[in-house]
Design a protein around this motif. Structure first.
Motif, short mmCIF file in Angstrom:
data_model
loop_
_atom_site.label_atom_id
_atom_site.label_comp_id
_atom_site.label_asym_id
_atom_site.label_seq_id
_atom_site.Cartn_x
_atom_site.Cartn_y
_atom_site.Cartn_z
N GLN A 99 0.84 -0.91 0.02
CA GLN A 99 0.00 0.00 -0.08
C GLN A 99 0.97 1.21 0.24
N MET A 100 2.03 1.15 0.68
CA MET A 100 2.89 2.37 0.84
C MET A 100 3.43 2.57 -0.99
N GLY A 101 3.71 1.61 -1.54
CA GLY A 101 4.01 1.72 -3.08
C GLY A 101 2.97 2.12 -3.83
N ILE A 102 1.85 1.99 -3.43
CA ILE A 102 0.85 2.52 -4.13
C ILE A 102 0.43 3.94 -4.02
N LEU A 103 0.58 4.35 -2.66
CA LEU A 103 0.38 5.75 -2.09
C LEU A 103 1.57 6.51 -2.73
N GLU A 104 2.89 6.02 -2.93
CA GLU A 104 3.74 6.76 -3.53
C GLU A 104 4.05 6.66 -4.90
N LYS A 105 2.96 5.96 -5.54
CA LYS A 105 3.20 5.93 -7.22
C LYS A 105 3.11 7.43 -7.69
N GLY A 106 3.81 7.72 -8.64
CA GLY A 106 3.54 8.93 -9.48
C GLY A 106 4.51 10.28 -8.67
N ILE A 108 7.75 10.29 -7.75
CA ILE A 108 8.87 10.56 -8.39
C ILE A 108 9.10 11.12 -9.65
N TRP A 109 8.02 10.87 -10.30
CA TRP A 109 7.63 11.93 -11.85
C TRP A 109 7.33 13.26 -11.28
N LEU A 110 6.66 13.41 -10.26
CA LEU A 110 6.41 15.00 -9.85
C LEU A 110 7.65 15.56 -9.34
N SER A 111 8.52 14.94 -8.66
CA SER A 111 9.83 15.42 -8.21
C SER A 111 10.82 15.47 -9.51
N THR A 112 10.66 14.64 -10.46
CA THR A 112 11.48 14.86 -11.74
C THR A 112 11.24 16.05 -12.24
N ILE A 113 9.76 16.32 -12.42
CA ILE A 113 9.34 17.56 -12.94
C ILE A 113 9.71 18.95 -12.07
N ILE A 114 9.84 18.91 -11.10
CA ILE A 114 10.31 19.99 -10.34
C ILE A 114 11.72 20.19 -10.47
N SER A 115 12.35 19.15 -10.65
CA SER A 115 13.79 19.57 -11.00
C SER A 115 14.11 19.82 -12.34
N ILE A 116 13.36 19.42 -13.50
CA ILE A 116 13.75 19.45 -14.74
C ILE A 116 13.21 20.90 -15.19
N ALA A 117 12.20 21.22 -14.78
CA ALA A 117 11.58 22.69 -15.07
C ALA A 117 12.49 24.03 -15.24
N PRO A 118 13.11 24.05 -13.74
CA PRO A 118 14.07 25.33 -13.78
C PRO A 118 15.22 24.93 -14.37
N MET A 119 15.64 23.71 -14.64
CA MET A 119 16.61 23.43 -15.38
C MET A 119 16.64 23.88 -16.89
N LEU A 120 15.41 23.46 -17.48
CA LEU A 120 15.11 23.86 -18.77
C LEU A 120 15.11 25.63 -18.88
N GLY A 121 14.42 26.13 -17.83
CA GLY A 121 14.47 27.39 -17.67
C GLY A 121 15.99 28.18 -17.84
N PHE A 122 16.71 27.70 -17.19
CA PHE A 122 18.05 28.14 -16.92
C PHE A 122 18.73 27.65 -18.19
N ASP A 180 2.01 10.72 4.73
CA ASP A 180 2.24 10.68 5.87
C ASP A 180 1.31 10.28 6.78
N GLY A 181 0.17 11.17 6.82
CA GLY A 181 -1.04 10.89 7.41
C GLY A 181 -1.64 9.63 7.48
N ILE A 182 -1.76 9.22 6.17
CA ILE A 182 -2.19 8.04 5.97
C ILE A 182 -1.42 6.67 6.47
N VAL A 183 -0.06 6.78 6.32
CA VAL A 183 0.76 5.82 6.69
C VAL A 183 0.62 5.66 8.42
N VAL A 184 0.51 6.83 9.18
CA VAL A 184 0.26 6.84 10.78
C VAL A 184 -0.83 6.27 11.01
N ASP A 185 -1.90 6.49 10.19
CA ASP A 185 -3.32 6.07 10.36
C ASP A 185 -3.30 4.36 10.33
N MET A 186 -2.65 4.08 9.11
CA MET A 186 -2.57 2.52 8.81
C MET A 186 -1.83 1.98 9.98
#
Length: 208
Positions: A99-106, A108-122, A180-186
């Motif tokens: 279930q942790m894997g399911i919750l965290e799915k996607g 990494i791609w959001l994190s990648t966009i956060i990193s790449i967008a400013p780099m493309l801007g620069f 994090d809240g869901i994990v604590v609840d789990m």
């Protein structure tokens, strides 16, 4: 906005692509996380009442008709009641990892966009400055009207890169807090279920 987009150069297209992908991921992720949240205290109470009145099978059926990671963990544990405490705990831990894997799915791609967008801007900034200095070298003089286009590209791509990364970072942090809240609840719900099953005499250590 279309005028500035066209003026920003070819790097504006990959930036636009990142924006669209990021928004799709954010919307899907938000919908998934919101559906994963349930009133775990009420659900635990319903599970225990079902066990007392109609037995563990009724509780298992209730889990099968309830969405969310807490329900999946309960189902994994209740399905192994006949195996003893160790099997129940192991099954719930394994399901929690899934279930942790399911919750965290996607994420990494959001994190990648956060990193790449400013780099493309620069990268666009560097490209714009190259164009500006190339025009200066060709004219052998600094003519504002000639270098303004290159500087404009530099500023626009940087602006759009940051404009994409900043809201995506907000979504990322928000999703992390929800997860994090869901994990604590789990974890809390799983522990309470095991404690109640032991108190009810339904769950015991497996005999060796």
């Amino acid at each position: 906005m279309v005028y500035y987009f066209n003026k920003g150069g070819f790097l504006m297209w990959p930036l636009l692509g990142l924006l669209i992908i990021g928004l799709v991921i954010a919307i899907v992720k938000l919908w998934t996380l919101l559906r994963s949240k349930i009133n775990s205290k009420k659900f635990l109470k319903d599970i225990l009442e079902a066990i007392k009145k109609e037995g563990p099978q009724k509780a298992i059926d209730l889990c099968e008709h309830t969405r969310g990671p807490v329900s999946a963990i309960f189902h994994a544990g209740l399905s192994r009641l006949d195996k003893g405490l160790e099997y129940v705990e192991r099954s719930m831990e394994n399901e929690a990892a899934i279930q942790m894997g399911i919750l965290e799915k996607g994420m990494i791609w959001l994190s990648t966009i956060i990193s790449i967008a400013p780099m493309l801007g620069f990268l666009g900034t560097v490209q714009g400055m190259i164009v500006a200095f190339d025009q200066i070298a060709r004219s052998n003089d600094i003519v504002p009207s000639e270098v303004a286009g290159g500087i404009s590209i530099a500023l626009l791509t940087t602006f759009f890169g940051l404009a994409i990364a900043i809201p995506m970072q907000f979504f990322y942090n928000w999703f992390v807090s929800i997860i994090d809240g869901i994990v604590v609840d789990m974890e809390d719900s799983a522990n309470q279920l095991i404690e109640n099953l032991i108190d009810m005499g339904i769950l015991k250590h497996a005999e060796k």
